[in-house]
Scaffold this active site. Structure first.
Site, PDB file in Angstrom:
ATOM      1  N   ASP A  16       0.825  -1.204   0.000  1.00 45.15           N
ATOM      2  CA  ASP A  16       0.000   0.000   0.000  1.00 45.15           C
ATOM      3  C   ASP A  16       0.865   1.261   0.000  1.00 45.15           C
ATOM      4  O   ASP A  16       0.497   2.272  -0.584  1.00 45.15           O
ATOM      5  CB  ASP A  16      -0.921  -0.022   1.226  1.00 45.15           C
ATOM      6  CG  ASP A  16      -2.085   0.942   1.101  1.00 45.15           C
ATOM      7  OD1 ASP A  16      -2.352   1.417  -0.018  1.00 45.15           O
ATOM      8  OD2 ASP A  16      -2.739   1.219   2.121  1.00 45.15           O
ATOM      9  N   HIS A 207      -7.696   0.249   9.785  1.00 49.25           N
ATOM     10  CA  HIS A 207      -6.748   0.744   8.771  1.00 49.25           C
ATOM     11  C   HIS A 207      -7.039   2.237   8.610  1.00 49.25           C
ATOM     12  O   HIS A 207      -8.033   2.613   7.989  1.00 49.25           O
ATOM     13  CB  HIS A 207      -6.960  -0.003   7.452  1.00 49.25           C
ATOM     14  CG  HIS A 207      -6.089   0.453   6.322  1.00 49.25           C
ATOM     15  ND1 HIS A 207      -5.144  -0.365   5.731  1.00 49.25           N
ATOM     16  CD2 HIS A 207      -6.014   1.637   5.664  1.00 49.25           C
ATOM     17  CE1 HIS A 207      -4.535   0.298   4.760  1.00 49.25           C
ATOM     18  NE2 HIS A 207      -5.058   1.519   4.701  1.00 49.25           N
ATOM     19  N   HIS A 209      -5.907   6.236   7.661  1.00 45.87           N
ATOM     20  CA  HIS A 209      -5.025   7.201   7.007  1.00 45.87           C
ATOM     21  C   HIS A 209      -5.031   8.484   7.833  1.00 45.87           C
ATOM     22  O   HIS A 209      -5.987   8.765   8.548  1.00 45.87           O
ATOM     23  CB  HIS A 209      -5.489   7.462   5.577  1.00 45.87           C
ATOM     24  CG  HIS A 209      -5.146   6.355   4.626  1.00 45.87           C
ATOM     25  ND1 HIS A 209      -4.466   6.557   3.454  1.00 45.87           N
ATOM     26  CD2 HIS A 209      -5.369   5.007   4.700  1.00 45.87           C
ATOM     27  CE1 HIS A 209      -4.292   5.398   2.830  1.00 45.87           C
ATOM     28  NE2 HIS A 209      -4.840   4.448   3.574  1.00 45.87           N
ATOM     29  N   CYS A 240      -3.456   8.480  -0.990  1.00 44.59           N
ATOM     30  CA  CYS A 240      -4.686   8.045  -1.646  1.00 44.59           C
ATOM     31  C   CYS A 240      -4.949   8.976  -2.823  1.00 44.59           C
ATOM     32  O   CYS A 240      -5.104  10.185  -2.635  1.00 44.59           O
ATOM     33  CB  CYS A 240      -5.876   8.087  -0.677  1.00 44.59           C
ATOM     34  SG  CYS A 240      -7.407   7.550  -1.470  1.00 44.59           S
TER      35      CYS A 240
END
Length: 302
Positions: A16, A207, A209, A240
């Site tokens: 990622d 998860h 950000h 992202c």
């Protein structure tokens, strides 16, 4: 509620974190990063993704990465698998754990995977069935659980719908992801509490950000819910493409500093972890996004 005594950190930096890099990262560098991360004590390292090189060129060397990893006993190396073609390639590469990913909103699903939520779930159902039949473990990720760049607010019920579908497919662990980093602790708690009515906290992961600086606060809210597994990315690698100004995944070093301060065991050595972050940042030619890493490094040089 008492906090978990031990937390599992799922390191997503090699996949990622690196998939959005504008210039290719050498296979040898990816492998060295994975080796440094496992030597720091991380037991789950998301190694690569078996996706189309047309859409994600940074993961085109997936088979080479898996072949070159010095696999350490007790460490798992999950890989992202979007469809049956990806699964077949992953199986050929000797993968033992696959990750499928859905979305909590229709628009994000269409933009990210070119299909509806229902179509995506049907595709993943086929992947899960075959993967489980071949002895693989399967993890399920749900994107945009705390906010969507296209639809805005995301109701907990939307997250529950996808979580239950992934559970029925046989996913042993399901990740509630704040893909664009807009969530706050109240939203995180609401999403986890809704899902926990159907799936126990022990099988859920967070998860987060850090786009708005809320990732650690959201982590703490999830800990209070009993969640004891969290994705994070060394040096805060990643971003992202759907959120302007997104700073990417929460840094593993920052999550570890929080957990250490709470007296929660992880088995991860923060000094070795920081060194792994320094290594990859040196290759990429930019400073770490981890506040803890910057502070600890500065203190050691003082």
């Amino acid at each position: 509620m008492s906090l978990p005594k031990r937390v599992k950190l799922v390191e997503v930096g090699p996949r990622d974190g690196l998939q959005n890099e504008p210039t290719p990262v050498a296979t040898a560098v990816k492998v060295e990063l994975i080796h440094r991360l496992q030597d720091a004590g991380l037991k789950v390292i998301e190694a690569t993704a078996f996706v189309s090189p047309k859409w994600v060129p940074q993961m085109a060397d997936n088979a080479q990465v898996m072949a070159a990893i010095r696999r350490k006993p007790g460490v798992s190396y999950p890989v992202l698998v979007p469809n049956r073609k990806g699964l077949d390639a992953a199986l050929a590469a000797g993968v033992e754990e696959a990750v499928v990913f859905g979305a909590a909103t229709e628009t994000f699903s269409q933009k990210n995977t070119n299909c509806s939520i229902a179509e995506g779930l049907a595709r993943f159902s086929e992947v899960c069935k075959e993967a489980l039949a071949r002895g693989l473990k399967v993890r399920g990720d749900i994107s945009v659980c705390l906010g969507c760049p296209y639809e805005g607010e995301v109701k907990p019920e939307a997250v529950v719908r996808v979580a239950r579908a992934l559970d029925e497919m046989g996913c042993y662990e399901i990740t509630v992801a704040d893909t664009i980093g807009v969530g706050t602790p109240c939203k995180a708690r609401a999403a986890f509490e809704a899902v926990m009515k159907h799936i126990p906290a022990e099988r859920l992961a967070g998860h987060f950000h850090d786009t708005y600086g809320q990732a650690l606060a959201n982590t703490y809210a999830a800990l209070e819910c009993g969640v004891a597994t969290f994705d994070s990315s060394v040096a805060g690698l990643g971003g992202c493409p759907y959120a302007k100004g997104a700073t990417g995944n929460v840094a593993t070093e920052d999550v570890l500093y929080l957990l250490n301060g709470l007296g929660i065991e992880t088995g991860v050595d923060i000094v070795k972890l920081i060194a792994a972050g320094e290594y990859i940042c040196g290759v990429l030619g930019r400073p770490t996004h981890s506040k803890a890493a910057r502070a600890i490094t500065a203190k050691s040089k003082a």
